[in-house]
Design a protein around this motif. Structure first.
Motif, PDB file in Angstrom:
ATOM      1  N   ALA A  26       0.864  -1.182   0.000  1.00 56.96           N
ATOM      2  CA  ALA A  26       0.000   0.000   0.000  1.00 56.96           C
ATOM      3  C   ALA A  26       0.899   1.230   0.000  1.00 56.96           C
ATOM      4  CB  ALA A  26      -0.909   0.009   1.220  1.00 56.96           C
ATOM      5  N   GLY A  27       0.621   2.168  -0.898  1.00 56.30           N
ATOM      6  CA  GLY A  27       1.474   3.343  -1.005  1.00 56.30           C
ATOM      7  C   GLY A  27       0.890   4.572  -0.332  1.00 56.30           C
ATOM      8  N   PHE A  28       1.703   5.235   0.491  1.00 60.72           N
ATOM      9  CA  PHE A  28       1.358   6.507   1.106  1.00 60.72           C
ATOM     10  C   PHE A  28       2.176   7.598   0.413  1.00 60.72           C
ATOM     11  CE2 PHE A  28       0.727   4.221   5.460  1.00 60.72           C
ATOM     12  CZ  PHE A  28      -0.513   3.746   5.042  1.00 60.72           C
ATOM     13  N   VAL A  29       1.514   8.595  -0.154  1.00 65.04           N
ATOM     14  CA  VAL A  29       2.217   9.642  -0.886  1.00 65.04           C
ATOM     15  C   VAL A  29       2.505  10.829   0.031  1.00 65.04           C
ATOM     16  CG1 VAL A  29       2.107  11.238  -2.842  1.00 65.04           C
ATOM     17  CG2 VAL A  29       1.133   8.937  -3.052  1.00 65.04           C
ATOM     18  N   PHE A  30       3.786  11.143   0.180  1.00 63.32           N
ATOM     19  CA  PHE A  30       4.197  12.281   1.000  1.00 63.32           C
ATOM     20  C   PHE A  30       4.695  13.448   0.141  1.00 63.32           C
ATOM     21  CE2 PHE A  30       4.636   8.504   3.658  1.00 63.32           C
ATOM     22  CZ  PHE A  30       3.888   8.875   4.760  1.00 63.32           C
ATOM     23  N   ALA A  31       4.776  13.231  -1.166  1.00 66.43           N
ATOM     24  CA  ALA A  31       5.162  14.295  -2.089  1.00 66.43           C
ATOM     25  C   ALA A  31       3.937  15.150  -2.427  1.00 66.43           C
ATOM     26  CB  ALA A  31       5.738  13.679  -3.361  1.00 66.43           C
ATOM     27  N   THR A  32       4.197  16.337  -2.948  1.00 73.19           N
ATOM     28  CA  THR A  32       3.103  17.227  -3.337  1.00 73.19           C
ATOM     29  C   THR A  32       2.237  16.550  -4.390  1.00 73.19           C
ATOM     30  OG1 THR A  32       4.468  19.164  -2.877  1.00 73.19           O
ATOM     31  CG2 THR A  32       2.538  19.486  -4.285  1.00 73.19           C
ATOM     32  N   VAL A  58       6.058   7.272  -0.543  1.00 73.18           N
ATOM     33  CA  VAL A  58       6.439   7.837  -1.840  1.00 73.18           C
ATOM     34  C   VAL A  58       6.910   9.278  -1.645  1.00 73.18           C
ATOM     35  CG1 VAL A  58       5.661   8.357  -4.186  1.00 73.18           C
ATOM     36  CG2 VAL A  58       4.742   6.352  -2.976  1.00 73.18           C
ATOM     37  N   PHE A  59       8.134   9.567  -2.114  1.00 76.68           N
ATOM     38  CA  PHE A  59       8.764  10.861  -1.869  1.00 76.68           C
ATOM     39  C   PHE A  59       9.353  11.452  -3.153  1.00 76.68           C
ATOM     40  CE2 PHE A  59       9.256   8.012   1.746  1.00 76.68           C
ATOM     41  CZ  PHE A  59       8.734   8.755   2.793  1.00 76.68           C
ATOM     42  N   VAL A  60       9.457  12.767  -3.193  1.00 78.21           N
ATOM     43  CA  VAL A  60      10.145  13.471  -4.270  1.00 78.21           C
ATOM     44  C   VAL A  60      11.137  14.433  -3.640  1.00 78.21           C
ATOM     45  CG1 VAL A  60       9.922  15.096  -6.187  1.00 78.21           C
ATOM     46  CG2 VAL A  60       8.243  13.265  -5.924  1.00 78.21           C
ATOM     47  N   ASP A  61      12.422  14.089  -3.706  1.00 78.15           N
ATOM     48  CA  ASP A  61      13.500  14.947  -3.182  1.00 78.15           C
ATOM     49  C   ASP A  61      13.228  15.393  -1.738  1.00 78.15           C
ATOM     50  OD1 ASP A  61      14.751  14.796  -5.717  1.00 78.15           O
ATOM     51  OD2 ASP A  61      13.495  16.430  -6.452  1.00 78.15           O
ATOM     52  N   LYS A  74       7.955   3.088  12.208  1.00 83.58           N
ATOM     53  CA  LYS A  74       7.273   1.917  11.605  1.00 83.58           C
ATOM     54  C   LYS A  74       5.960   2.288  10.909  1.00 83.58           C
ATOM     55  CE  LYS A  74       9.391  -1.267  14.920  1.00 83.58           C
ATOM     56  NZ  LYS A  74      10.555  -1.465  14.041  1.00 83.58           N
ATOM     57  N   ILE A  75       5.941   3.492  10.343  1.00 83.85           N
ATOM     58  CA  ILE A  75       4.791   3.922   9.552  1.00 83.85           C
ATOM     59  C   ILE A  75       4.929   3.384   8.128  1.00 83.85           C
ATOM     60  CG2 ILE A  75       3.550   5.930   8.639  1.00 83.85           C
ATOM     61  CD1 ILE A  75       4.539   7.449  11.166  1.00 83.85           C
ATOM     62  N   ILE A  76       6.167   3.351   7.638  1.00 85.48           N
ATOM     63  CA  ILE A  76       6.409   2.765   6.316  1.00 85.48           C
ATOM     64  C   ILE A  76       7.458   1.656   6.414  1.00 85.48           C
ATOM     65  CG2 ILE A  76       5.759   4.861   5.062  1.00 85.48           C
ATOM     66  CD1 ILE A  76       8.768   5.408   4.640  1.00 85.48           C
ATOM     67  N   ASP A  77       7.299   0.666   5.538  1.00 83.68           N
ATOM     68  CA  ASP A  77       8.226  -0.467   5.484  1.00 83.68           C
ATOM     69  C   ASP A  77       9.237  -0.319   4.347  1.00 83.68           C
ATOM     70  OD1 ASP A  77       6.779  -2.004   7.534  1.00 83.68           O
ATOM     71  OD2 ASP A  77       5.214  -2.189   6.003  1.00 83.68           O
ATOM     72  N   CYS A  78       8.854   0.402   3.305  1.00 85.19           N
ATOM     73  CA  CYS A  78       9.693   0.582   2.113  1.00 85.19           C
ATOM     74  C   CYS A  78       9.683   2.049   1.703  1.00 85.19           C
ATOM     75  CB  CYS A  78       9.183  -0.264   0.941  1.00 85.19           C
ATOM     76  SG  CYS A  78       8.855  -1.992   1.321  1.00 85.19           S
ATOM     77  N   ILE A  79      10.706   2.433   0.957  1.00 91.34           N
ATOM     78  CA  ILE A  79      10.874   3.817   0.517  1.00 91.34           C
ATOM     79  C   ILE A  79      10.858   3.861  -1.004  1.00 91.34           C
ATOM     80  CG2 ILE A  79      12.441   5.802   0.508  1.00 91.34           C
ATOM     81  CD1 ILE A  79      13.665   4.477   3.121  1.00 91.34           C
ATOM     82  N   GLN A  80      10.020   4.731  -1.565  1.00 91.07           N
ATOM     83  CA  GLN A  80       9.935   4.891  -3.022  1.00 91.07           C
ATOM     84  C   GLN A  80      10.296   6.326  -3.373  1.00 91.07           C
ATOM     85  OE1 GLN A  80       6.407   3.237  -4.854  1.00 91.07           O
ATOM     86  NE2 GLN A  80       6.351   4.854  -6.401  1.00 91.07           N
ATOM     87  N   LEU A  81      11.331   6.493  -4.187  1.00 91.55           N
ATOM     88  CA  LEU A  81      11.843   7.815  -4.528  1.00 91.55           C
ATOM     89  C   LEU A  81      11.515   8.162  -5.974  1.00 91.55           C
ATOM     90  CD1 LEU A  81      15.369   7.452  -2.867  1.00 91.55           C
ATOM     91  CD2 LEU A  81      13.289   8.425  -1.853  1.00 91.55           C
ATOM     92  N   HIS A  82      10.863   9.312  -6.172  1.00 92.83           N
ATOM     93  CA  HIS A  82      10.400   9.704  -7.507  1.00 92.83           C
ATOM     94  C   HIS A  82      11.029  10.987  -8.013  1.00 92.83           C
ATOM     95  CE1 HIS A  82       7.134   7.366  -9.456  1.00 92.83           C
ATOM     96  NE2 HIS A  82       7.059   6.799  -8.278  1.00 92.83           N
ATOM     97  N   GLY A  83      12.026  11.503  -7.317  1.00 88.70           N
ATOM     98  CA  GLY A  83      12.598  12.783  -7.724  1.00 88.70           C
ATOM     99  C   GLY A  83      13.947  12.655  -8.392  1.00 88.70           C
TER     100      GLY A  83
END
Length: 203
Positions: A26-32, A58-61, A74-83
């Protein structure tokens, strides 16, 4: 067997849907983004989400300290970088967290598929001049046909094209957000249809 990631989760109603269909991620988006949530909102969603479902931030820079906080709490298990995160950024991040890192590559040419960032896994998404992700558009899958190794496939996936995508490429996981939405939020009927299609092609 291709796994499923549903991205852009932001309400408890959507969490309940995921608890029923049980995707792998499940993805949580923290980017704008219109799907952006705060740390506090993510904490509540994580508390109600089935513990067997891995959460992906999900993060951008983003500031590395912010990402580390989400992992350590322990809010997220994996890190997804989009920037524009480069290998120096990835090295610094790896020194602070043990969570696996997924680096997004936006594909517009065969040269993009040759990139090898220092991440645990790659996510291939559609290139867009202005958007970092969430375009709702597919890209030329032929560019990935010779690609080996585990990767996530994103970009314009729906129940209409998901079987073709999996049959052609056999990705480790498919990443879907707008393809299972109605009026901007996750739709249970669309989610059930998508899961059915994935199960059929995974047999």
């Amino acid at each position: 067997m291709t796994k499923l990631k549903i991205c852009g989760i932001r309400t408890l109603e959507e969490v309940a849907m995921l608890n029923d269909i049980k995707p792998s991620f499940a993805g949580f988006v923290f980017a704008t983004s219109k799907r952006q949530i705060t740390l506090e909102e993510a904490k509540v969603l994580r508390q109600h989400l089935d513990k067997e479902i891995q959460t992906v931030g999900v993060f951008v820079d983003a500031e590395i300290e912010f990402i580390a906080t989400l992992v350590n709490e322990k809010i997220i298990d994996c890190i997804q970088l989009h920037g524009n995160e480069d290998d120096r950024y990835l090295s610094t991040l790896k020194a602070q967290v043990t969570a696996p890192i997924l680096k997004a590559i936006r594909v517009s040419s065969i040269e993009d598929t040759a990139k090898k960032p220092d991440a645990d896994m790659i996510l291939y998404d559609t290139y867009h001049k202005k958007l970092k992700g969430g375009t709702g558009e597919t890209f030329n899958w032929d560019l990935l046909k010779k690609k080996t190794g585990n990767y996530f496939l994103a970009g314009g996936l729906t129940s209409e094209n998901i079987q073709e995508a999996i049959q052609q490429l056999r990705p480790y996981a498919v990443d879907i957000s707008s393809g299972v939405e109605k009026d901007g939020y996750k739709d249970k009927t669309k989610l059930i249809e998508l899961v059915k299609k994935i199960q059929e092609v995974n047999l």
